[in-house]
Design a protein around this motif. Structure first.
Motif, PDB file in Angstrom:
ATOM      1  N   THR A  84       0.858  -1.188   0.000  1.00 42.53           N
ATOM      2  CA  THR A  84       0.000   0.000   0.000  1.00 42.53           C
ATOM      3  C   THR A  84       0.889   1.231   0.000  1.00 42.53           C
ATOM      4  O   THR A  84       1.346   1.683   1.054  1.00 42.53           O
ATOM      5  N   PRO A  85       1.179   1.787  -1.167  1.00 39.99           N
ATOM      6  CA  PRO A  85       2.080   2.946  -1.218  1.00 39.99           C
ATOM      7  C   PRO A  85       1.383   4.222  -0.775  1.00 39.99           C
ATOM      8  O   PRO A  85       0.172   4.382  -0.944  1.00 39.99           O
ATOM      9  N   ALA A  86       2.164   5.129  -0.206  1.00 41.77           N
ATOM     10  CA  ALA A  86       1.655   6.455   0.116  1.00 41.77           C
ATOM     11  C   ALA A  86       1.497   7.261  -1.165  1.00 41.77           C
ATOM     12  O   ALA A  86       2.105   6.947  -2.191  1.00 41.77           O
ATOM     13  N   GLU A  87       0.670   8.278  -1.101  1.00 44.48           N
ATOM     14  CA  GLU A  87       0.551   9.183  -2.247  1.00 44.48           C
ATOM     15  C   GLU A  87       1.866   9.936  -2.450  1.00 44.48           C
ATOM     16  O   GLU A  87       2.619  10.172  -1.500  1.00 44.48           O
ATOM     17  N   ILE A  88       2.118  10.330  -3.680  1.00 43.75           N
ATOM     18  CA  ILE A  88       3.329  11.089  -4.018  1.00 43.75           C
ATOM     19  C   ILE A  88       3.002  12.579  -3.995  1.00 43.75           C
ATOM     20  O   ILE A  88       1.982  13.009  -4.536  1.00 43.75           O
ATOM     21  N   GLU A  89       3.871  13.334  -3.344  1.00 39.60           N
ATOM     22  CA  GLU A  89       3.668  14.784  -3.245  1.00 39.60           C
ATOM     23  C   GLU A  89       4.540  15.513  -4.262  1.00 39.60           C
ATOM     24  O   GLU A  89       5.734  15.259  -4.364  1.00 39.60           O
ATOM     25  N   VAL A  90       3.917  16.408  -5.009  1.00 42.94           N
ATOM     26  CA  VAL A  90       4.632  17.286  -5.937  1.00 42.94           C
ATOM     27  C   VAL A  90       4.452  18.709  -5.430  1.00 42.94           C
ATOM     28  O   VAL A  90       3.324  19.157  -5.226  1.00 42.94           O
ATOM     29  N   ALA A  91       5.567  19.405  -5.194  1.00 40.23           N
ATOM     30  CA  ALA A  91       5.510  20.742  -4.608  1.00 40.23           C
ATOM     31  C   ALA A  91       6.127  21.765  -5.545  1.00 40.23           C
ATOM     32  O   ALA A  91       7.014  21.446  -6.348  1.00 40.23           O
ATOM     33  N   GLY A  92       5.666  22.998  -5.423  1.00 39.29           N
ATOM     34  CA  GLY A  92       6.233  24.101  -6.213  1.00 39.29           C
ATOM     35  C   GLY A  92       6.385  25.337  -5.343  1.00 39.29           C
ATOM     36  O   GLY A  92       5.522  25.627  -4.506  1.00 39.29           O
ATOM     37  N   THR A  93       7.477  26.049  -5.511  1.00 41.64           N
ATOM     38  CA  THR A  93       7.736  27.277  -4.741  1.00 41.64           C
ATOM     39  C   THR A  93       8.296  28.327  -5.698  1.00 41.64           C
ATOM     40  O   THR A  93       9.161  28.036  -6.516  1.00 41.64           O
ATOM     41  N   VAL A  94       7.796  29.541  -5.574  1.00 42.28           N
ATOM     42  CA  VAL A  94       8.304  30.658  -6.390  1.00 42.28           C
ATOM     43  C   VAL A  94       8.541  31.858  -5.476  1.00 42.28           C
ATOM     44  O   VAL A  94       7.915  32.005  -4.424  1.00 42.28           O
ATOM     45  N   ASP A  95       9.478  32.710  -5.865  1.00 42.10           N
ATOM     46  CA  ASP A  95       9.681  34.002  -5.218  1.00 42.10           C
ATOM     47  C   ASP A  95       9.164  35.078  -6.174  1.00 42.10           C
ATOM     48  O   ASP A  95       9.342  34.975  -7.394  1.00 42.10           O
ATOM     49  N   ALA A  96       8.526  36.088  -5.606  1.00 42.55           N
ATOM     50  CA  ALA A  96       7.974  37.160  -6.450  1.00 42.55           C
ATOM     51  C   ALA A  96       8.155  38.510  -5.768  1.00 42.55           C
ATOM     52  O   ALA A  96       8.100  38.616  -4.538  1.00 42.55           O
ATOM     53  N   ARG A  97       8.374  39.521  -6.587  1.00 45.38           N
ATOM     54  CA  ARG A  97       8.523  40.891  -6.078  1.00 45.38           C
ATOM     55  C   ARG A  97       7.427  41.756  -6.709  1.00 45.38           C
ATOM     56  O   ARG A  97       7.187  41.679  -7.915  1.00 45.38           O
ATOM     57  N   PHE A  98       6.815  42.574  -5.869  1.00 45.83           N
ATOM     58  CA  PHE A  98       5.682  43.400  -6.299  1.00 45.83           C
ATOM     59  C   PHE A  98       5.936  44.872  -5.943  1.00 45.83           C
ATOM     60  O   PHE A  98       6.685  45.176  -5.001  1.00 45.83           O
ATOM     61  N   SER A  99       5.294  45.720  -6.682  1.00 47.51           N
ATOM     62  CA  SER A  99       5.286  47.148  -6.364  1.00 47.51           C
ATOM     63  C   SER A  99       3.841  47.520  -6.064  1.00 47.51           C
ATOM     64  O   SER A  99       2.922  47.174  -6.808  1.00 47.51           O
ATOM     65  N   ALA A 100       3.626  48.202  -4.918  1.00 50.68           N
ATOM     66  CA  ALA A 100       2.275  48.555  -4.511  1.00 50.68           C
ATOM     67  C   ALA A 100       2.195  50.062  -4.243  1.00 50.68           C
ATOM     68  O   ALA A 100       3.158  50.695  -3.800  1.00 50.68           O
ATOM     69  N   ARG A 101       1.007  50.621  -4.522  1.00 49.08           N
ATOM     70  CA  ARG A 101       0.776  52.062  -4.268  1.00 49.08           C
ATOM     71  C   ARG A 101      -0.450  52.224  -3.383  1.00 49.08           C
ATOM     72  O   ARG A 101      -1.402  51.487  -3.500  1.00 49.08           O
TER      73      ARG A 101
END
Length: 241
Positions: free
Chosen positions: A224-241
């Motif tokens: 009985t295998p465990a589910e496989i996890e696929v992960a994603g991570t990003v860095d983002a820079r924003f300008s706000a007013r």
């Protein structure tokens, strides 16, 4: 107009630094977005070793060669249940053990070879492994569960898209907390490429480990295998007013 950087810690989401009064120009916000998905494995790869030891080098080599041939014959009979398999060349080496008084005794010869076979996960993997183990001089060295390449690629696309959306939402929350309205993305990159160090949650696939259940109703092995996890991570820079 002067930019006022407000850079939340990418790992914790907390802001670093401080501001006094209302911002007089664009505020820079840097965040890290995360997403993950889980899916049942589609493939099972078993690593099988044929190994033998003895005083007669030729006999030891012949034992392992026969065991490898038997495994190859079994795999060939399974048809499209086996998606791929490969076998290494037989390795042979010798050793000279000693007795309790450090006196050399008869030289021993050793031989081994590895075979890797990938099955569809919907097959009766436990029964397939058991069928391989019925051969003399065969033992299973490992069993891993994976996703197919197309599924893995599709899930990576999904989690990266969701990670960007997570980054946008985070930036929006920080901007709202500062009383700002318009939020515009000025840079997006893989984890760590905007200056912040990685946190260990970058994109990728975690292989599932095999879990052994009790023997099935027919006495065969059940995995009985465990589910496989696929992960994603990003860095983002924003300008706000």
């Amino acid at each position: 107009m002067t930019s006022t950087p407000v850079t939340p810690d990418p790992a914790t989401g907390s802001a670093t630094g401080s501001t006094t009064g209302a911002a007089t120009g664009p505020v820079e916000i840097t965040v890290r977005g995360h997403a993950r998905r889980r899916q049942a494995p589609e493939l099972a790869t078993v690593l099988v070793e044929a190994a033998a030891d003895g005083e007669d080098r030729d006999a030891v080599l012949a034992q392992v060669t026969r065991a490898c041939a038997a495994v190859a014959q079994d795999l060939g009979r399974l048809g499209d249940v086996v998606t791929a398999w490969s076998a290494d060349q037989v390795q042979v080496w010798s050793s000279t053990p000693v007795d309790s008084l450090d006196r050399p005794i008869r030289q021993q010869h050793h031989a081994s070879a590895l075979t890797r076979a990938t099955f569809r996960a919907d097959a009766a993997v436990g029964s397939l492994v058991q069928s391989l183990l019925r051969h003399r001089d065969i033992r299973v060295q490992g069993l891993t569960w994976e996703l197919s390449d197309p599924t893995h690629t599709a899930l990576l696309d999904t989690v990266h898209t969701e990670a960007v959306a997570d980054a946008v939402a985070r930036a929006g929350r920080y901007a709202a907390a500062l009383g700002l309205g318009e939020v515009r993305c000025v840079a997006v990159a893989d984890e760590g490429l905007l200056g912040a160090g990685p946190t260990g949650g970058g994109g990728g696939m975690m292989l599932a480990k095999a879990r052994f259940a009790d023997h099935g109703p027919d006495g065969g092995l059940v995995f009985t295998p465990a589910e496989i996890e696929v992960a994603g991570t990003v860095d983002a820079r924003f300008s706000a007013r």
